[in-house]
Design a protein around this motif. Structure first.
Motif, PDB file in Angstrom:
ATOM      1  N   ARG A 262      28.851  -8.147  16.971  1.00 53.18           N
ATOM      2  CA  ARG A 262      29.169  -9.312  16.144  1.00 53.18           C
ATOM      3  C   ARG A 262      28.154  -9.401  15.015  1.00 53.18           C
ATOM      4  NH1 ARG A 262      31.832 -13.231  18.714  1.00 53.18           N
ATOM      5  NH2 ARG A 262      30.422 -14.845  17.998  1.00 53.18           N
ATOM      6  N   LEU A 263      28.638  -9.546  13.779  1.00 51.86           N
ATOM      7  CA  LEU A 263      27.752  -9.572  12.622  1.00 51.86           C
ATOM      8  C   LEU A 263      28.373 -10.366  11.482  1.00 51.86           C
ATOM      9  CD1 LEU A 263      29.517  -7.116  11.248  1.00 51.86           C
ATOM     10  CD2 LEU A 263      27.856  -5.683  12.380  1.00 51.86           C
ATOM     11  N   LEU A 264      27.548 -10.700  10.497  1.00 48.72           N
ATOM     12  CA  LEU A 264      28.023 -11.449   9.331  1.00 48.72           C
ATOM     13  C   LEU A 264      28.694 -10.550   8.305  1.00 48.72           C
ATOM     14  CD1 LEU A 264      25.033 -13.918   8.771  1.00 48.72           C
ATOM     15  CD2 LEU A 264      27.235 -14.391   9.866  1.00 48.72           C
ATOM     16  N   GLY A 265      28.570  -9.248   8.475  1.00 47.34           N
ATOM     17  CA  GLY A 265      29.176  -8.288   7.566  1.00 47.34           C
ATOM     18  C   GLY A 265      28.340  -7.026   7.540  1.00 47.34           C
ATOM     19  N   LEU A 266      28.953  -5.936   7.111  1.00 49.71           N
ATOM     20  CA  LEU A 266      28.291  -4.641   7.112  1.00 49.71           C
ATOM     21  C   LEU A 266      28.283  -4.081   5.700  1.00 49.71           C
ATOM     22  CD1 LEU A 266      27.027  -2.571   9.056  1.00 49.71           C
ATOM     23  CD2 LEU A 266      29.285  -1.529   9.272  1.00 49.71           C
ATOM     24  N   LEU A 267      27.123  -3.609   5.284  1.00 48.17           N
ATOM     25  CA  LEU A 267      26.947  -3.068   3.943  1.00 48.17           C
ATOM     26  C   LEU A 267      27.872  -1.880   3.708  1.00 48.17           C
ATOM     27  CD1 LEU A 267      25.147  -3.502   1.442  1.00 48.17           C
ATOM     28  CD2 LEU A 267      23.604  -1.804   2.386  1.00 48.17           C
ATOM     29  N   SER A 268      28.434  -1.839   2.513  1.00 50.63           N
ATOM     30  CA  SER A 268      29.308  -0.745   2.121  1.00 50.63           C
ATOM     31  C   SER A 268      28.721  -0.088   0.887  1.00 50.63           C
ATOM     32  CB  SER A 268      30.706  -1.288   1.809  1.00 50.63           C
ATOM     33  OG  SER A 268      31.489  -0.307   1.169  1.00 50.63           O
ATOM     34  N   PRO A 269      28.843   1.259   0.762  1.00 57.19           N
ATOM     35  CA  PRO A 269      28.288   1.921  -0.427  1.00 57.19           C
ATOM     36  C   PRO A 269      28.844   1.385  -1.744  1.00 57.19           C
ATOM     37  CG  PRO A 269      28.841   3.520   1.256  1.00 57.19           C
ATOM     38  CD  PRO A 269      29.371   2.199   1.735  1.00 57.19           C
ATOM     39  N   GLU A 270      30.026   0.788  -1.721  1.00 52.84           N
ATOM     40  CA  GLU A 270      30.607   0.266  -2.960  1.00 52.84           C
ATOM     41  C   GLU A 270      29.803  -0.882  -3.555  1.00 52.84           C
ATOM     42  OE1 GLU A 270      34.128  -2.701  -2.135  1.00 52.84           O
ATOM     43  OE2 GLU A 270      34.145  -1.145  -0.610  1.00 52.84           O
ATOM     44  N   PHE A 271      28.883  -1.477  -2.756  1.00 56.29           N
ATOM     45  CA  PHE A 271      28.102  -2.616  -3.241  1.00 56.29           C
ATOM     46  C   PHE A 271      26.797  -2.214  -3.916  1.00 56.29           C
ATOM     47  CE2 PHE A 271      30.657  -4.934   0.002  1.00 56.29           C
ATOM     48  CZ  PHE A 271      31.299  -5.762  -0.898  1.00 56.29           C
ATOM     49  N   GLY A 272      26.561  -0.917  -4.084  1.00 59.98           N
ATOM     50  CA  GLY A 272      25.330  -0.573  -4.788  1.00 59.98           C
ATOM     51  C   GLY A 272      24.886   0.842  -4.550  1.00 59.98           C
ATOM     52  N   ALA A 273      23.592   1.043  -4.676  1.00 56.49           N
ATOM     53  CA  ALA A 273      23.016   2.384  -4.595  1.00 56.49           C
ATOM     54  C   ALA A 273      23.090   2.917  -3.171  1.00 56.49           C
ATOM     55  CB  ALA A 273      21.564   2.339  -5.061  1.00 56.49           C
ATOM     56  N   CYS A 274      22.809   4.219  -3.056  1.00 59.84           N
ATOM     57  CA  CYS A 274      22.840   4.874  -1.748  1.00 59.84           C
ATOM     58  C   CYS A 274      21.830   4.214  -0.815  1.00 59.84           C
ATOM     59  CB  CYS A 274      22.516   6.347  -1.931  1.00 59.84           C
ATOM     60  SG  CYS A 274      22.593   7.292  -0.405  1.00 59.84           S
ATOM     61  N   TYR A 275      22.170   4.123   0.444  1.00 58.44           N
ATOM     62  CA  TYR A 275      21.274   3.541   1.426  1.00 58.44           C
ATOM     63  C   TYR A 275      21.395   4.324   2.730  1.00 58.44           C
ATOM     64  CZ  TYR A 275      25.407   1.543   3.554  1.00 58.44           C
ATOM     65  OH  TYR A 275      26.616   1.392   4.150  1.00 58.44           O
ATOM     66  N   ASP A 276      20.482   4.106   3.624  1.00 55.35           N
ATOM     67  CA  ASP A 276      20.438   4.822   4.894  1.00 55.35           C
ATOM     68  C   ASP A 276      20.887   3.865   5.993  1.00 55.35           C
ATOM     69  OD1 ASP A 276      19.941   6.503   6.944  1.00 55.35           O
ATOM     70  OD2 ASP A 276      17.776   6.579   6.702  1.00 55.35           O
ATOM     71  N   CYS A 277      22.105   4.032   6.477  1.00 60.01           N
ATOM     72  CA  CYS A 277      22.642   3.181   7.544  1.00 60.01           C
ATOM     73  C   CYS A 277      22.732   4.016   8.811  1.00 60.01           C
ATOM     74  CB  CYS A 277      24.018   2.648   7.145  1.00 60.01           C
ATOM     75  SG  CYS A 277      24.702   1.497   8.328  1.00 60.01           S
ATOM     76  N   ARG A 278      22.054   3.596   9.869  1.00 61.97           N
ATOM     77  CA  ARG A 278      22.007   4.382  11.090  1.00 61.97           C
ATOM     78  C   ARG A 278      22.329   3.557  12.325  1.00 61.97           C
ATOM     79  NH1 ARG A 278      17.629   9.100  10.705  1.00 61.97           N
ATOM     80  NH2 ARG A 278      17.717   9.442   8.462  1.00 61.97           N
ATOM     81  N   LEU A 279      22.903   4.236  13.294  1.00 62.45           N
ATOM     82  CA  LEU A 279      23.171   3.647  14.594  1.00 62.45           C
ATOM     83  C   LEU A 279      22.169   4.274  15.561  1.00 62.45           C
ATOM     84  CD1 LEU A 279      25.078   1.873  16.315  1.00 62.45           C
ATOM     85  CD2 LEU A 279      26.499   3.901  16.636  1.00 62.45           C
ATOM     86  N   HIS A 280      21.197   3.494  15.999  1.00 65.53           N
ATOM     87  CA  HIS A 280      20.176   3.970  16.928  1.00 65.53           C
ATOM     88  C   HIS A 280      20.638   3.676  18.353  1.00 65.53           C
ATOM     89  CE1 HIS A 280      17.197   4.406  13.645  1.00 65.53           C
ATOM     90  NE2 HIS A 280      17.844   3.361  13.146  1.00 65.53           N
ATOM     91  N   LEU A 281      20.651   4.715  19.197  1.00 61.75           N
ATOM     92  CA  LEU A 281      21.142   4.553  20.571  1.00 61.75           C
ATOM     93  C   LEU A 281      20.097   5.000  21.570  1.00 61.75           C
ATOM     94  CD1 LEU A 281      24.727   6.017  20.081  1.00 61.75           C
ATOM     95  CD2 LEU A 281      24.081   3.611  20.159  1.00 61.75           C
ATOM     96  N   GLN A 282      20.060   4.308  22.702  1.00 64.19           N
ATOM     97  CA  GLN A 282      19.173   4.670  23.797  1.00 64.19           C
ATOM     98  C   GLN A 282      19.944   4.521  25.096  1.00 64.19           C
ATOM     99  OE1 GLN A 282      15.371   2.739  23.702  1.00 64.19           O
ATOM    100  NE2 GLN A 282      14.976   3.111  25.866  1.00 64.19           N
ATOM    101  N   VAL A 283      19.944   5.593  25.891  1.00 68.89           N
ATOM    102  CA  VAL A 283      20.661   5.590  27.178  1.00 68.89           C
ATOM    103  C   VAL A 283      19.655   5.498  28.296  1.00 68.89           C
ATOM    104  CG1 VAL A 283      22.250   6.855  28.678  1.00 68.89           C
ATOM    105  CG2 VAL A 283      22.527   6.959  26.196  1.00 68.89           C
ATOM    106  N   GLY A 284      19.893   4.580  29.229  1.00 70.54           N
ATOM    107  CA  GLY A 284      19.021   4.434  30.392  1.00 70.54           C
ATOM    108  C   GLY A 284      19.764   4.846  31.653  1.00 70.54           C
TER     109      GLY A 284
END
Length: 197
Positions: free
Chosen positions: A173-195
């Motif tokens: 759940r979030l307020l919105g997700l950044l899209s490349p169309e809104f500006g310069a290149c950015y680094d969007c990552r999904l960090h995962l950890q399995v226990g």
């Protein structure tokens, strides 16, 4: 519960009329001096958020207060509330949901007794306007460094190639997700950890 705020034509809050008192989200009644107003309302029972800029209708925002996922936030507005002399007017605005949901599916293989998957996603908007549901330029600029956390329980599934396999789904759940169309290149990552056990 909800807060109802009345604003003058210049967008500034009208002091003393719904600006300090909470009311029912389903029905609200008040007495106003003769005139024309704009109404902005929002629910106050959502966790993980704060409301800022409420003195101005166009600057009012909902903001994340941590990396935890926000509760359901709604806003509703009426552009023109015309109050006649000794008259009664009634409006039924439609609530606008401001929190979006993203469903992610994961499969983990080759790990014994995997139990939980924890994740963190960056590129989420730290705030959006109550009136439009869109982010400000400052919110877009801060999104690459803004994270939201989630967790999901892994369940075993039928194995392939004799390797243990597990699946999980995460409702983010979030307020919105950044899209490349809104500006310069950015680094969007999904960090995962399995226990595991």
């Amino acid at each position: 519960t909800a807060y109802y705020r009345f604003y003058a034509d210049d967008g500034e809050a009208v002091a003393g009329y719904g600006t300090d008192a909470a009311a029912s989200a389903g029905y609200f009644s008040t007495t106003l001096p003769v005139g024309s107003y704009h109404l902005l309302a929002y629910n106050t029972d959502a966790h993980g958020v704060a409301f800022t800029g409420l003195e101005s209708r166009n600057a009012a925002e909902v903001r994340l207060v941590s990396e935890m996922q926000p509760g359901n936030v709604y806003s509703w507005n009426v552009d023109d509330v015309d109050v006649p002399l000794q008259g009664t007017v009634q409006y039924t605005p439609v609530p606008r949901p401001l929190v979006k949901q993203m469903l992610l599916h994961f499969q983990v293989t080759g790990m014994e007794e995997a139990m939980v998957l924890e994740g963190r996603l960056n590129g989420v908007y730290p705030s959006v306007f109550l009136l439009s549901g869109s982010p400000s330029a400052e919110s877009v600029a801060a999104a690459p460094e803004t994270n939201t956390k989630f967790a999901a329980t892994l369940a075993p599934v039928e194995a392939r190639d004799a390797l243990p396999a597990y699946m999980a789904s995460a409702d983010v759940r979030l307020l919105g997700l950044l899209s490349p169309e809104f500006g310069a290149c950015y680094d969007c990552r999904l960090h995962l950890q399995v226990g595991n056990a």
